[in-house]
Design a protein around this motif. Structure first.
Motif, PDB file in Angstrom:
ATOM      1  N   ILE A 276       0.992  -1.164   0.059  1.00  0.00           N
ATOM      2  CA  ILE A 276      -0.081   0.118   0.013  1.00  0.00           C
ATOM      3  C   ILE A 276       1.037   1.291   0.125  1.00  0.00           C
ATOM      4  N   LEU A 277       2.003   1.066   0.608  1.00  0.00           N
ATOM      5  CA  LEU A 277       2.784   2.394   1.064  1.00  0.00           C
ATOM      6  C   LEU A 277       3.696   2.796  -0.467  1.00  0.00           C
ATOM      7  N   GLN A 278       3.873   1.768  -1.311  1.00  0.00           N
ATOM      8  CA  GLN A 278       4.574   1.736  -2.646  1.00  0.00           C
ATOM      9  C   GLN A 278       3.862   2.894  -3.434  1.00  0.00           C
ATOM     10  N   PRO A 279       4.628   3.823  -4.113  1.00  0.00           N
ATOM     11  CA  PRO A 279       3.905   4.808  -5.088  1.00  0.00           C
ATOM     12  C   PRO A 279       3.593   4.026  -6.371  1.00  0.00           C
ATOM     13  N   GLY A 280       2.279   4.480  -6.691  1.00  0.00           N
ATOM     14  CA  GLY A 280       1.549   3.862  -7.774  1.00  0.00           C
ATOM     15  C   GLY A 280       2.319   4.526  -9.265  1.00  0.00           C
ATOM     16  N   PRO A 281       1.697   3.938 -10.219  1.00  0.00           N
ATOM     17  CA  PRO A 281       2.212   4.176 -11.445  1.00  0.00           C
ATOM     18  C   PRO A 281       1.819   5.969 -11.785  1.00  0.00           C
ATOM     19  N   ALA A 282       0.814   6.481 -11.371  1.00  0.00           N
ATOM     20  CA  ALA A 282       0.555   7.757 -11.377  1.00  0.00           C
ATOM     21  C   ALA A 282       1.477   8.701 -10.793  1.00  0.00           C
TER      22      ALA A 282
ATOM     23  N   CYS B 264     -10.485  16.116   0.130  1.00  0.00           N
ATOM     24  CA  CYS B 264     -11.489  15.824  -1.090  1.00  0.00           C
ATOM     25  C   CYS B 264     -11.229  15.247  -2.119  1.00  0.00           C
ATOM     26  N   HIS B 265      -9.796  15.492  -2.629  1.00  0.00           N
ATOM     27  CA  HIS B 265      -9.367  14.954  -3.792  1.00  0.00           C
ATOM     28  C   HIS B 265      -8.388  14.086  -3.748  1.00  0.00           C
ATOM     29  N   GLY B 266      -8.151  12.858  -4.729  1.00  0.00           N
ATOM     30  CA  GLY B 266      -7.184  11.993  -4.426  1.00  0.00           C
ATOM     31  C   GLY B 266      -6.300  12.223  -5.847  1.00  0.00           C
ATOM     32  N   LEU B 267      -5.121  11.504  -5.879  1.00  0.00           N
ATOM     33  CA  LEU B 267      -4.359  11.843  -6.927  1.00  0.00           C
ATOM     34  C   LEU B 267      -5.040  11.000  -8.111  1.00  0.00           C
ATOM     35  N   VAL B 268      -5.549   9.792  -8.039  1.00  0.00           N
ATOM     36  CA  VAL B 268      -6.199   8.967  -8.916  1.00  0.00           C
ATOM     37  C   VAL B 268      -7.317   8.505  -8.664  1.00  0.00           C
ATOM     38  N   ARG B 269      -7.915   8.717  -7.571  1.00  0.00           N
ATOM     39  CA  ARG B 269      -9.140   8.235  -6.931  1.00  0.00           C
ATOM     40  C   ARG B 269     -10.260   9.420  -6.527  1.00  0.00           C
TER      41      ARG B 269
ATOM     42  N   LEU C  81      -2.152  20.485 -13.321  1.00  0.00           N
ATOM     43  CA  LEU C  81      -2.401  20.067 -14.915  1.00  0.00           C
ATOM     44  C   LEU C  81      -1.082  19.174 -15.194  1.00  0.00           C
ATOM     45  N   ALA C  82      -0.371  18.915 -14.462  1.00  0.00           N
ATOM     46  CA  ALA C  82       0.928  18.163 -14.903  1.00  0.00           C
ATOM     47  C   ALA C  82       0.540  16.726 -14.601  1.00  0.00           C
ATOM     48  N   VAL C  83      -0.446  16.658 -13.499  1.00  0.00           N
ATOM     49  CA  VAL C  83      -0.783  15.369 -13.156  1.00  0.00           C
ATOM     50  C   VAL C  83      -1.204  14.244 -14.340  1.00  0.00           C
ATOM     51  N   PRO C  84      -0.731  13.068 -14.450  1.00  0.00           N
ATOM     52  CA  PRO C  84      -1.253  12.276 -15.402  1.00  0.00           C
ATOM     53  C   PRO C  84      -2.758  12.271 -15.458  1.00  0.00           C
TER      54      PRO C  84
END
Length: 153
Positions: A41-47, A76-81, A141-144
């Motif tokens: 869970i603690l490992q960074p994901g591809p995003a 309120c916001h997640g990186l990819v979720r 805007l740089a977020v994949p």
């Protein structure tokens, strides 16, 4: 009349030794499994890895990322979720083609809004300066970009 109670050892009800060892081995396996899940869970994901690569290519994004992580955006916001509001990846995907996207998002950060992503309202952030909001918007805007899989707009 007063007979002594029989001991378990006298009755032959002793437990086999292998049962204790089996319980110990089972508990060790459970602990190792929980540690493995926690580590994964603690490992960074591809995003997150793609975002780190984009940030290395454009060092100016680090200030925007620090501002986002230091404010209440992650509530309120997640990186990819998607949580209460859309994910940063969904926002990046929606506004990727707009020329005025950094200015528009900076205004949304400062003034808040609602109705574009459903019924949830985004609160105003008047304590954030226009320059800070612009840095945050440029990082966002740089977020994949990610595709929406939950049917949300």
């Amino acid at each position: 009349m007063n007979r002594p109670l029989p001991d378990d050892e006298d009755e032959g009800a002793s437990r086999p030794r292998w049962l204790g060892w089996a319980i110990v081995v089972f508990m060790v396996l459970v602990v190792l499994g929980v540690l493995n899940v926690g580590w994964r869970i603690l490992q960074p994901g591809p995003a997150a890895q793609a975002l780190d690569a984009a940030q290395q290519a454009r060092p100016g994004l680090a200030a925007g990322r620090a501002l986002v992580e230091g404010s209440d955006c992650m509530r309120c916001h997640g990186l990819v979720r998607r949580y209460v509001g859309p994910s940063f990846g969904q926002i990046a995907a929606r506004y990727a083609g707009r020329a005025d996207a950094p200015d528009y998002l900076a205004r949304k950060i400062r003034e808040g809004g609602g109705g574009e992503w459903g019924r949830a309202l985004m609160p105003r952030h008047p304590q954030i300066t226009q320059a800070q909001a612009l840095q945050m918007a440029q990082w966002l805007l740089a977020v994949p970009p990610v595709a929406t899989t939950d049917g949300s707009p």
